[in-house]
Motif scaffolding. Structure first.
Motif: not given
Length: 195
Positions: A79-83
């Motif tokens: 969930k890189g973009s959310s992080l």
């Protein structure tokens, strides 16, 4: 370079675009928010990449690292973009939102003023060119008309009125050269003849 372009295009743009479409179609708010966060991070990544491509393209495995970064952004496990959005982008944009809005409003006003200014200048140039062309064209037209003799003009007029009977043409020309007396004047002479 070229080999790295297609995976990034497919997985970084087309795949998320399709799932964004599905999120909008299904009206699933969680998916919608997830893809909106991705697109915000991807837009920032693309902007940064414009500059890093110039300075860091010599770095070993640079393009492979970019592909890995896009995969990290997309992965449902990391969930890189959310992080990135929650930790860095949202707090930064929230604290600077007023200044950014003010800058955007000023830029919009300046661009509108510049557009109006250049639009007026363009219209002035076009009007000046049209007047100059018309004045030059009018002089050429008057010279051309002066070169015609009256015989040429009557020939042209005769050609255009060939469908009209000659008697009508003669009457028209006689009406123009000799005005017909008014009805009251002819009645006056007729009434004096009766007495």
């Amino acid at each position: 370079l070229f080999i790295c372009f297609f995976p990034r295009l497919i997985f970084g743009t087309l795949y998320p675009a399709y799932y964004s479409y599905k999120a909008v179609k299904s009206k699933d708010i969680k998916e919608y928010v997830k893809w909106m966060m991705y697109w915000i991070i991807f837009a920032l990544f693309t902007t940064a990449e414009t500059f890093t491509d110039i300075f860091l393209c010599w770095f070993p495995f640079y393009y492979e690292l970019k592909i890995a970064f896009v995969a990290w952004l997309l992965s449902p496990y990391t969930k890189g973009s959310s992080l990135l959005y929650r930790k860095f982008v949202h707090p930064t944009l929230s604290s600077k939102e007023k200044e950014i809005d003010d800058c955007l409003i000023q830029a919009k006003d300046r661009s509108y003023d510049a557009l109006v200014h250049f639009g007026k200048r363009g219209l002035n140039v076009a009007a000046t060119a049209a007047v100059m062309a018309a004045s030059k064209g009018q002089g050429a037209l008057s010279e051309r008309l002066r070169s015609f003799s009256m015989q040429d003009l009557s020939t042209i007029r005769g050609d255009s009125s060939s469908t009209v009977p000659p008697s009508v043409t003669v009457r028209t020309s006689s009406k123009q050269s000799h005005p017909k007396p008014s009805r009251s004047a002819s009645e006056g002479t007729g009434s004096s003849g009766k007495c």
